[in-house]
Design a protein around this motif. Sequence first.
Motif, PDB file in Angstrom:
ATOM      1  N   VAL A  30       0.837  -1.195  -0.170  1.00 53.98           N
ATOM      2  CA  VAL A  30       0.100  -0.041  -0.029  1.00 53.98           C
ATOM      3  C   VAL A  30       0.697   1.230  -0.011  1.00 53.98           C
ATOM      4  CG1 VAL A  30      -1.741   1.227   1.323  1.00 53.98           C
ATOM      5  CG2 VAL A  30      -1.953  -1.288   1.197  1.00 53.98           C
ATOM      6  N   LYS A  31       0.566   2.199  -0.842  1.00 51.62           N
ATOM      7  CA  LYS A  31       1.474   3.464  -0.749  1.00 51.62           C
ATOM      8  C   LYS A  31       0.578   4.591  -1.127  1.00 51.62           C
ATOM      9  CE  LYS A  31       4.978   6.041  -1.102  1.00 51.62           C
ATOM     10  NZ  LYS A  31       5.752   6.501   0.127  1.00 51.62           N
ATOM     11  N   ILE A  32       0.362   5.517  -0.094  1.00 53.56           N
ATOM     12  CA  ILE A  32      -0.410   6.714  -0.410  1.00 53.56           C
ATOM     13  C   ILE A  32       0.700   7.653  -0.606  1.00 53.56           C
ATOM     14  CG2 ILE A  32      -1.729   8.462   1.068  1.00 53.56           C
ATOM     15  CD1 ILE A  32      -2.804   6.403   2.804  1.00 53.56           C
ATOM     16  N   ILE A  33       0.453   8.355  -1.913  1.00 48.82           N
ATOM     17  CA  ILE A  33       1.122   9.361  -2.367  1.00 48.82           C
ATOM     18  C   ILE A  33       1.119  10.760  -1.418  1.00 48.82           C
ATOM     19  CG2 ILE A  33       1.784  10.709  -4.302  1.00 48.82           C
ATOM     20  CD1 ILE A  33       2.064   7.521  -4.523  1.00 48.82           C
ATOM     21  N   THR A  34       2.460  11.314  -1.243  1.00 46.74           N
ATOM     22  CA  THR A  34       2.566  12.314  -0.361  1.00 46.74           C
ATOM     23  C   THR A  34       3.294  13.442  -1.078  1.00 46.74           C
ATOM     24  OG1 THR A  34       4.431  11.613   0.719  1.00 46.74           O
ATOM     25  CG2 THR A  34       2.364  11.176   1.705  1.00 46.74           C
ATOM     26  N   ASP A  35       3.039  14.681  -0.544  1.00 49.77           N
ATOM     27  CA  ASP A  35       3.788  15.717  -1.050  1.00 49.77           C
ATOM     28  C   ASP A  35       5.264  15.651  -0.673  1.00 49.77           C
ATOM     29  OD1 ASP A  35       3.785  18.795  -2.439  1.00 49.77           O
ATOM     30  OD2 ASP A  35       4.749  19.062  -0.402  1.00 49.77           O
ATOM     31  N   LYS A  36       6.307  16.124  -1.639  1.00 51.04           N
ATOM     32  CA  LYS A  36       7.745  15.785  -1.142  1.00 51.04           C
ATOM     33  C   LYS A  36       7.902  16.921  -0.017  1.00 51.04           C
ATOM     34  CE  LYS A  36       9.709  17.659  -5.341  1.00 51.04           C
ATOM     35  NZ  LYS A  36      10.438  17.513  -6.536  1.00 51.04           N
ATOM     36  N   PHE A  37       7.367  17.950  -0.293  1.00 50.54           N
ATOM     37  CA  PHE A  37       7.768  19.196   0.850  1.00 50.54           C
ATOM     38  C   PHE A  37       7.389  19.033   2.125  1.00 50.54           C
ATOM     39  CE2 PHE A  37       8.705  20.518  -3.562  1.00 50.54           C
ATOM     40  CZ  PHE A  37      10.155  20.591  -3.324  1.00 50.54           C
ATOM     41  N   SER A  38       5.812  18.832   1.956  1.00 55.41           N
ATOM     42  CA  SER A  38       5.235  19.017   3.374  1.00 55.41           C
ATOM     43  C   SER A  38       4.839  17.629   3.833  1.00 55.41           C
ATOM     44  CB  SER A  38       3.491  19.737   3.070  1.00 55.41           C
ATOM     45  OG  SER A  38       2.956  18.835   2.160  1.00 55.41           O
ATOM     46  N   GLY A  39       5.017  16.717   3.098  1.00 56.74           N
ATOM     47  CA  GLY A  39       4.676  15.302   3.716  1.00 56.74           C
ATOM     48  C   GLY A  39       3.024  15.093   3.969  1.00 56.74           C
TER      49      GLY A  39
END
Length: 109
Positions: A30-39
């Motif tokens: 399972v992978k939820i995609i996150t913003d690379k700056f804010s997480g």
Amino acid sequence: MNIFVGSLPFSIDEADLRASFEAYGTVDSVKIITDKFSGRSKGFGFVEMSNDDEAQKAIEELNGATVEGRTIVVNKSVPKPEGERRSFNNNRSGGGYGGNRGGGDRGRY
């Protein structure tokens, strides 16, 4: 089968998403995609299930389901062909700093 899950509530975590799909069979990842700056979650993710019949049943049952007040979208993930991917540097829409959207005066004040 790789499954796309969209319109996720920003508060859902990977363990909760996994639990939703494990009701239909074995979940490999399972992978939820996150913003690379804010997480922070971008509101979509992917679930990998090795058994296609179980994956298809999960798609049929969960697509359109309500999770924390949001109607989620669940379907088979189909990768885009290489030619259709865009990167920031190849974006010719005039966006970003400067361009055709009035950003040319930045830094003068």
